[in-house]
Design an enzyme around this catalytic site. Structure first.
Site, PDB file in Angstrom:
ATOM      1  N   GLN A  92       0.814  -1.211   0.000  1.00 51.28           N
ATOM      2  CA  GLN A  92       0.000   0.000   0.000  1.00 51.28           C
ATOM      3  C   GLN A  92       0.853   1.269   0.000  1.00 51.28           C
ATOM      4  OE1 GLN A  92      -2.519  -0.441   3.445  1.00 51.28           O
ATOM      5  NE2 GLN A  92      -3.544  -2.243   2.621  1.00 51.28           N
ATOM      6  N   HIS A 124      -1.104   0.196   5.685  1.00 54.42           N
ATOM      7  CA  HIS A 124      -1.671   1.226   6.576  1.00 54.42           C
ATOM      8  C   HIS A 124      -0.744   2.427   6.773  1.00 54.42           C
ATOM      9  CE1 HIS A 124      -4.803  -1.696   8.535  1.00 54.42           C
ATOM     10  NE2 HIS A 124      -4.748  -1.795   7.212  1.00 54.42           N
ATOM     11  N   GLU A 127     -15.077   4.307   9.200  1.00 49.35           N
ATOM     12  CA  GLU A 127     -15.626   5.402  10.008  1.00 49.35           C
ATOM     13  C   GLU A 127     -15.407   6.772   9.374  1.00 49.35           C
ATOM     14  OE1 GLU A 127     -14.652   3.435  14.417  1.00 49.35           O
ATOM     15  OE2 GLU A 127     -13.647   5.277  13.799  1.00 49.35           O
ATOM     16  N   TYR A 180      -9.995   8.184  19.424  1.00 48.92           N
ATOM     17  CA  TYR A 180     -11.040   7.657  18.544  1.00 48.92           C
ATOM     18  C   TYR A 180     -11.166   6.130  18.597  1.00 48.92           C
ATOM     19  CZ  TYR A 180     -11.839  12.385  17.388  1.00 48.92           C
ATOM     20  OH  TYR A 180     -12.174  13.711  17.526  1.00 48.92           O
ATOM     21  N   TYR A 226     -10.619 -10.063  10.023  1.00 49.60           N
ATOM     22  CA  TYR A 226     -10.803 -10.642   8.701  1.00 49.60           C
ATOM     23  C   TYR A 226     -11.067 -12.141   8.852  1.00 49.60           C
ATOM     24  CZ  TYR A 226      -9.005  -6.209   7.014  1.00 49.60           C
ATOM     25  OH  TYR A 226      -8.830  -4.871   6.765  1.00 49.60           O
TER      26      TYR A 226
END
Length: 362
Positions: free
Chosen positions: A63, A127, A229, A239, A250
């Site tokens: 990513q 991430h 979210e 949060y 998963y």
């Protein structure tokens, strides 16, 4: 949740390799990042320019790569841009934020300066987060930058501690320093090991960050299996990830204690279960799609390849009243959503032959 086909797309350009972020140059051209580590200008006729030189070395794996992009609010005068990317180094890699000046002919970046490096670097290809907002106060740039950072997947517990930048929204000045009014920049906080750049924490993998006209930051992040979210960000707030989540592991099974609420942790303004893998988020301020779109949010879905319209209880504020899915026949992952100076929404599709699309009414 509704479905609608009141919109269509027009292809501005095709053949971008996994484009990630879009900015609008004052002369009507587009500036686009490609995740493998290239920055290109696309002209109004859709011609894709050669890669711009002068970028730092980008760690393009998984990513990671060249990710978000933001023009300085004074770009027309100073030609400064900000961008974030995966940077390799001792211990692995992390997200870095850099500033550079785009040459007048658009061919190269000069005066490159790395303003921020996420600490610590870890061995992970997931991430990175990486959405940038230039801070505004009373409608004017206030000299700050916000950057939303992922928790690197393998280090999710770090999102709950303040001695690292994993799973955080950070706020810095344009020279890279932490503002004195950041919540953890006090001497007391520093004694506990808290990092002064941190603005909020408990995030998973942010893929959207925008500032409303009232100054409130809206952040959007991927949950695991479910629990994507949208959060209203306030300084020093927690949060919740990974202590509270509306998602699951998963393949099934609860995360942690499997709880969705806990005292001292913020609830999302809105969440998706099952996950849509949202990426790219923009407020609509123009009347191109009708007056009732003004103050709504446009959100892209990577998983299902559509544009979601979120109608709010007040323009640019309040709660989400309803969600409508548009462009479901697109068939490509939507990576970025931006409103152009012309008032139209533009999308980037995450594909080896990615497209830059203009969204028009039918």
């Amino acid at each position: 949740m509704g479905h609608a086909e009141s919109l269509r797309t027009e292809t501005v350009a095709q053949g971008l390799e996994h484009p990630w972020a879009l900015a609008f140059l004052p002369d009507g051209r587009f500036l686009v990042t490609e995740r493998p580590g290239r920055l290109r200008i696309v002209d109004a006729q859709g011609r894709i320019g050669v890669p711009i030189t002068g970028l730092p070395r980008v760690d393009a794996r998984g990513q990671g790569g060249l990710l978000d992009l933001q023009l300085d609010s004074e770009f027309a005068d100073n030609r400064l841009i900000y961008f974030c990317y995966a940077e390799a180094g001792e211990g692995g890699n992390s997200t870095a934020l850099a500033r550079a000046r785009l040459s007048p002919d658009g061919s190269q970046l000069t005066e490159l300066q790395v303003l921020f490096r996420q600490q610590p670097k870890v061995q992970s290809s997931a991430h990175f987060g990486c959405r940038i907002v230039e801070g505004q106060r009373n409608g004017k740039a206030d000299g700050t930058l916000y950057l939303a950072l992922g928790e690197r997947f393998s280090r999710k517990e770090d999102a709950q501690t303040l001695n690292n930048h994993h799973g955080k929204v950070i706020r810095i000045l344009k020279d890279g320093k932490a503002p004195a009014d950041n919540p953890f920049a006090t001497p007391e906080s520093r004694k506990t090991g808290a990092l002064p750049e941190i603005w909020s924490y408990g995030h998973r993998n942010p893929q959207g960050l925008v500032q409303a006209p009232d100054g409130r930051l809206w952040e959007m992040e991927h949950g695991p299996q479910g629990g994507d979210e949208i959060n209203l960000i306030a300084p020093a707030r927690n949060y919740g990830w990974p202590v509270i989540t509306y998602g699951e592991n998963y393949g099934g099974g609860k995360i942690g204690a499997g709880i969705t609420t806990q005292a001292g942790m913020e609830q999302p303004l809105y969440f998706w279960t099952p996950s849509i893998a949202p990426s790219g988020m923009a407020f609509v301020s123009s009347q191109r799609y009708g007056k009732d779109w003004v103050g709504n949010l446009g959100v892209g879905s990577l998983k299902f390849g559509y544009l979601a319209r979120l109608e709010l209880s007040a323009p640019f504020a309040g709660t989400v009243l309803r969600e409508t899915q548009h462009l479901q026949s697109l068939g490509e992952r939507v990576r970025d959503v931006r409103q152009g100076p012309d008032g139209w929404l533009y999308l980037l599709t995450d594909h080896p032959q990615g497209r830059l699309l203009r969204v028009l009414p039918r």
